[in-house]
Structures are given as structure tokens and as C-alpha cells.
Design an enzyme around this catalytic site. Structure first.
Site, PDB file in Angstrom:
ATOM      1  N   SER A 275      44.783  44.702  40.482  1.00 26.37           N
ATOM      2  CA  SER A 275      45.629  45.423  39.373  1.00 26.37           C
ATOM      3  C   SER A 275      46.171  46.478  39.678  1.00 26.37           C
ATOM      4  CB  SER A 275      44.651  45.584  38.336  1.00 26.37           C
ATOM      5  OG  SER A 275      43.896  46.671  38.488  1.00 26.37           O
ATOM      6  N   LYS A 276      46.943  47.095  38.865  1.00 27.62           N
ATOM      7  CA  LYS A 276      47.808  48.365  39.296  1.00 27.62           C
ATOM      8  C   LYS A 276      46.979  49.396  39.850  1.00 27.62           C
ATOM      9  CE  LYS A 276      52.142  48.494  36.693  1.00 27.62           C
ATOM     10  NZ  LYS A 276      52.431  47.507  35.693  1.00 27.62           N
ATOM     11  N   ARG A 277      45.717  49.524  39.411  1.00 19.70           N
ATOM     12  CA  ARG A 277      44.907  50.868  40.002  1.00 19.70           C
ATOM     13  C   ARG A 277      44.817  50.587  41.541  1.00 19.70           C
ATOM     14  NH1 ARG A 277      39.644  49.644  40.280  1.00 19.70           N
ATOM     15  NH2 ARG A 277      39.501  47.507  39.225  1.00 19.70           N
ATOM     16  N   HIS A 278      44.968  49.343  42.096  1.00 14.47           N
ATOM     17  CA  HIS A 278      44.968  49.330  43.552  1.00 14.47           C
ATOM     18  C   HIS A 278      46.262  49.495  44.274  1.00 14.47           C
ATOM     19  CE1 HIS A 278      41.846  46.251  42.272  1.00 14.47           C
ATOM     20  NE2 HIS A 278      41.433  47.057  43.204  1.00 14.47           N
ATOM     21  N   GLY A 279      47.329  49.893  43.332  1.00 15.70           N
ATOM     22  CA  GLY A 279      48.908  50.167  44.100  1.00 15.70           C
ATOM     23  C   GLY A 279      49.513  49.213  43.232  1.00 15.70           C
TER      24      GLY A 279
END
Ligand code: GLU
Length: 499
Positions: A275-279
Site C-alpha cells: 500500500s501507499k505507506r510502502h512508497g
């Protein structure tokens, strides 16, 4: 039926398609079946890495079998679908070079056809009107839950031989439900997961048209896969539950059943769903960050698929090697470091001219003027150490500015020490007298200065770099001086020496 196929097929394919149509069992690959795959994204946001990988596998499968790859935009959810999101999908696919042979087809433009099939199913008795209100259906579900059963529609309006249906309420628009088989099981041999069997009693009588007449998601997919003669559906395994429903619908329509393959999702480096929190998760963000499309294809291909221990391979090799046997059953893990490594490989192996073209706009975006330097030569100097095009642009910037960036107090101090001034002055005089401004001559000049003053390289190298580039560290200084050009080097040195 053939009329519909004709809509999607080039003429020279009609013959073999009609052959396979007369043989309803021709679902496995044989010489008469043209492989037809599709990518069917819903345009509700970005084109994510997972979607791009699904597209890639479907594309590669079609290419490997000399088949056709169809792009279908599933935009029937009018509230969530946007033209911008459609454009993002088209741009992303274009950037990756995943050209569709047919399409884009827009599901929203096929509603008449979907409604036509619904009418036919009502006539055939494979679908029926259901007048239960959503509240009533919820109450049915509650009752089932209370009895420890799976929550489901209780079949109030399902016609059965000998059954009397309730009187039709006057002021209510019905939904249309599929008369789903109630016994047996829906089974398919998944290309990735192997045999899957889902008991039919678990499948509710699916709503195929809402009370306003609009067809629903699973139904549209079925009609479109049928009409577009899709032979192989490769998609994310979040669709496994839809597949059983879609197969029962296709069976009711008398359609060929495609072969399905469900690829596991992509996990982030921490093992959680990517998800977005991985980049960045959107394909086009990777373009912005300076990844090359061939690196992206190579890396995405390896996410959940392998060919021995091959890590780096061309698009052509991938097409040649791709098979669904080597798709992994377990989720793949996103590894940004590996992606950068793959990208570095492709950068190193790209021509300087191509890199210069790709990097020039990035230099401009950083306020530099790429015209100020022999950019392909700068690419040659930088590319062995760059992981992204942005690295190249950052590195090239020092060659693309008319003036040297302002110095920090510390840099100015290093530059103005008596020793540095002495060495720089000597270097300036010798360089100004050079007949040929070449890397070799500049390198020889540096050596002469060091020898004359019995100095070591850093004693001249550091002040020289600061004076000319405003940086303590640069690629090889002789090459940097050469590429910056005589005029800029001598002006900047003179300026530093005066200060
Ligand atoms: N439109 C669906 C999605 O974007 C995919 C449908 C399919 O591949 O069958 O998730």
C-alpha cells in the site's frame, strides 16, 4: 452470436473462431483456438503495481501464444469512474509498452448489450424478477444468521415448477436475479492455484440488474468476456469468489468457459499488503522517479513468476519464456532495492543518446539548461553509478548551470586557504595555456601542479572541485573540467581566486 464476435475480431480470425464456436468444448488450447486475454481495469484511481503486473502477465500470455490482448475499461460504476483515471491507465500501459491488440472497449458503452442478454435470460427462465426490498433481503439474511446459516436471499421470488409466487407489488421496481444452480459445485482448474471447487449452495441468486435496470458488475464481466471471446482470464486472486459466480452465469448462457488464473497479491517488504505507506504504488510515479519501462517490466515479471534463476531478461525473452506453470502460488514481496538494482542495470546498458533525451526534461525541471553541455558525454560519465534517471539529472545539473552555485561558509574557507590559493593559481595558469581542452590534457595538468608543489591529490582536488562546481565531491575531476568547458572553468576559477 457470430455478429458479436465479428465486432471484436479482425476478419482473418473469423474462420478459426467460428470453428471453435461450433465446438463448444474447444476451451483448451489447440490449433484452432486463438488465445485471447484481456486486462479489465476499473478506472477509479491510479494504475497500481498489482494491476500493471496483471496486465503484464495477460499481455505476455497472449504474445507467447501469438494471441490477442484486449483492453477493456470497466467503467460502469459511474460515480467512481473518472476520465482522468482512464487516461492514467492508458498512459501507464503505453509507458510500459503493453499495447492492446483490441480496445480500449468501454463497458459503459455496452449497456444495451448487457440489457439485451438480461432480457434473453428472463425469457429463457435463467433469470427472474425479484420484488423483495433491500430491507426484506436484509431481514432474510438476519434470519439465516440467527439459524447459524450462511446469510442469503431466501428465494422468495425464485420460480420453481409448481411453486406459486407472491402477488406482484404495484409500486415496486424489481431487480433481476440469476437463477443460480443450487446443488453440485462449480469447479475449475486454476492456472495458478490448481483445482478449485465451490459448492453451488454457497452462491446466492446474484442480482444481475438493479431496480433501475442497470446491470451489475459480475454480469457485465461475464457478457463482455463471452462476447470478446476471451479464452484466458488472468487476474488478481481477490476475484476468486467472483469466478465461481461468473462460471455459473457463463454456463447458463451456454458460453465457453475461459481458463482462469488467479495471481496472488503483492506484499510490501514488511509482509503486509502493498500500500501507499510502502512508497509509490502507482506505475506512473515510477516513471516520474526515473525508472525505465524495461526495468519495470523486468522487475514486475519477476514478482510472482520465475524462469530458473534468471533475474535480468529482455521483453522478448520474457515473452518467449512466459508460462503460467511458473507463476507462484504464494504472494510476491515488493523489494524497492531490487527494483533500483534492475533499473541501474538498464541505465548502464542504455545508449548515452537515449539517456540524454530522457534526462534533459528532468534537468530543466531542476532549473538547469541541458543545452549547456554535451549531455550524452555527461551520461557516459554518470551512468555507471546511477540508479534512476533522477540520479542522472541530479548529477548532470552541475554541467547545466551558467554560474556555480553559491558556496557555504565552510566551502569558502577551504577555498581561500593560502595553500589552496597557491595550487589553484598555478592550475589556472597552466590550464589557461592549454592548447587542447581534453580530459587527458587536464589530467596531465593536475599532475604537473601536484608535482611542482609536492602536494597530494586532495590538496588540489577538493578546492578545485569547490571552485568549479560548488561541490566537494564529483565524478572524476579531469572529466568534469573537460565537460564543463574551458570558458566556464576558467571564469569560475578566476572568480574564486579574486574573491
Ligand atoms: N475490473 C476489475 C478490477 O479492476 C477486474 C475484473 C476482472 O479482471 O475480471 O478489479
Amino acid at each position: 452470436m457470430l455478429i458479436f464476435y465479428a465486432q471484436f475480431l479482425p476478419n482473418n480470425n473469423l474462420c478459426s473462431i467460428s470453428l471453435s464456436l461450433t465446438n463448444q468444448a474447444a476451451i483448451s488450447m489447440n490449433s484452432q483456438t486463438i488465445v485471447r486475454t484481456r486486462f479489465a481495469p476499473s478506472p477509479t484511481g491510479d494504475l497500481h503495481l498489482g494491476g500493471a503486473r496483471t496486465a503484464l502477465f495477460s499481455w505476455a500470455f497472449a504474445r507467447h501464444h501469438q494471441g490477442k490482448f484486449v483492453l477493456r475499461i470497466e467503467d460502469t460504476d459511474r460515480e467512481r469512474s473518472t476520465p482522468e483515471a482512464v487516461q492514467i491507465i492508458l498512459d501507464g500501459m503505453k509507458w510500459l509498452g503493453l499495447e492492446a491488440d483490441e480496445g480500449p472497449f468501454y463497458q459503459s458503452q455496452r449497456i444495451d448489450r448487457h440489457q439485451e442478454v438480461i432480457q434473453q435470460m428472463l425469457k429463457d427462465g435463467t433469470a427472474y424478477y425479484c420484488y423483495s426490498t433491500p430491507e426484506e433481503v436484509e431481514a432474510m439474511r438476519e434470519r439465516a444468521r440467527a439459524q447459524g446459516l450462511k446469510p442469503r436471499y431466501d428465494g422468495t421470488w425464485r420460480p420453481e415448477p409448481g411453486k406459486t409466487l407472491p402477488p406482484i407489488p404495484q409500486d415496486r421496481s424489481p431487480v433481476v436475479r440469476f437463477k443460480s444452480p443450487q446443488s453440485g459445485a462449480t469447479t475449475w482448474n486454476d492456472l495458478v492455484k490448481g483445482p478449485i471447487s465451490i459448492p453451488n449452495e454457497e452462491l446466492d441468486d446474484l442480482i444481475i440488474a438493479r431496480s433501475d435496470g442497470t446491470p451489475t458488475y459480475n454480469f457485465c464481466v461475464v457478457v463482455d468476456d463471452w462476447d470478446m471471446n476471451i479464452t484466458h482470464v488472468i487476474r488478481g486472486d481477490d476475484h476468486v469468489n467472483n469466478t465461481a459466480r461468473q462460471i455459473t452465469l457463463l454456463e447458463a448462457l451456454g458460453a465457453d468457459i475461459p481458463t482462469y488464473g488467479h495471481v496472488p497479491m503483492i506484499l510490501g517488504p514488511d509482509g503486509e499488503k502493498l500500500s501507499k505507506r510502502h512508497g509509490a504504488v502507482s506505475i506512473l510515479e515510477y516513471e516520474q522517479e526515473g525508472f525505465l519501462p524495461e526495468a519495470m517490466i523486468n522487475y514486475l515479471a519477476r514478482l510472482g513468476w520465475s524462469h530458473g534463476d534468471a533475474e535480468l531478461f529482455s521483453r522478448e525473452e520474457f515473452i518467449q519464456w512466459f508460462n503460467t506453470r511458473n507463476l507462484s502460488r504464494s504472494p510476491a514481496q515488493w523489494d524497492p532495492k531490487k527494483l533500483r538494482w534492475v533499473n541501474a542495470h538498464y541505465i548502464k546498458n542504455s545508449s548515452n543518446q537515449r539517456l540524454a533525451e530522457l534526462v534533459a526534461p528532468r534537468i530543466q525541471a531542476r532549473g538547469g539548461n541541458p543545452e549547456q553541455v554535451d549531455l550524452p558525454a555527461v551520461m557516459e560519465l554518470l551512468k555507471s553509478r546511477a540508479e534512476t534517471l533522477n540520479d542522472l539529472a541530479d548529477g548532470a545539473l552541475l554541467f547545466c548551470q551558467e554560474n556555480r552555485p553559491a558556496l557555504s561558509a565552510e566551502q569558502a574557507e577551504q577555498l581561500n586557504s593560502p595553500e589552496a590559493t597557491l595550487l589553484l593559481q598555478d592550475f589556472y595558469e597552466r590550464a589557461a595555456a592549454l592548447e587542447e581542452w581534453s580530459t587527458e590534457q587536464l589530467s596531465a595538468t593536475i599532475q604537473q601542479v601536484l608535482k611542482a608543489h609536492n602536494a597530494r591529490m586532495p590538496q588540489l582536488g577538493i578546492p578545485l572541485r569547490i571552485a568549479v562546481t560548488g561541490q566537494r565531491q564529483t565524478p572524476a575531476i579531469d572529466a568534469v573540467l573537460h565537460l564543463l568547458g574551458r570558458e566556464r572553468v576558467l571564469t569560475r576559477l578566476a572568480h574564486s581566486l579574486k574573491a
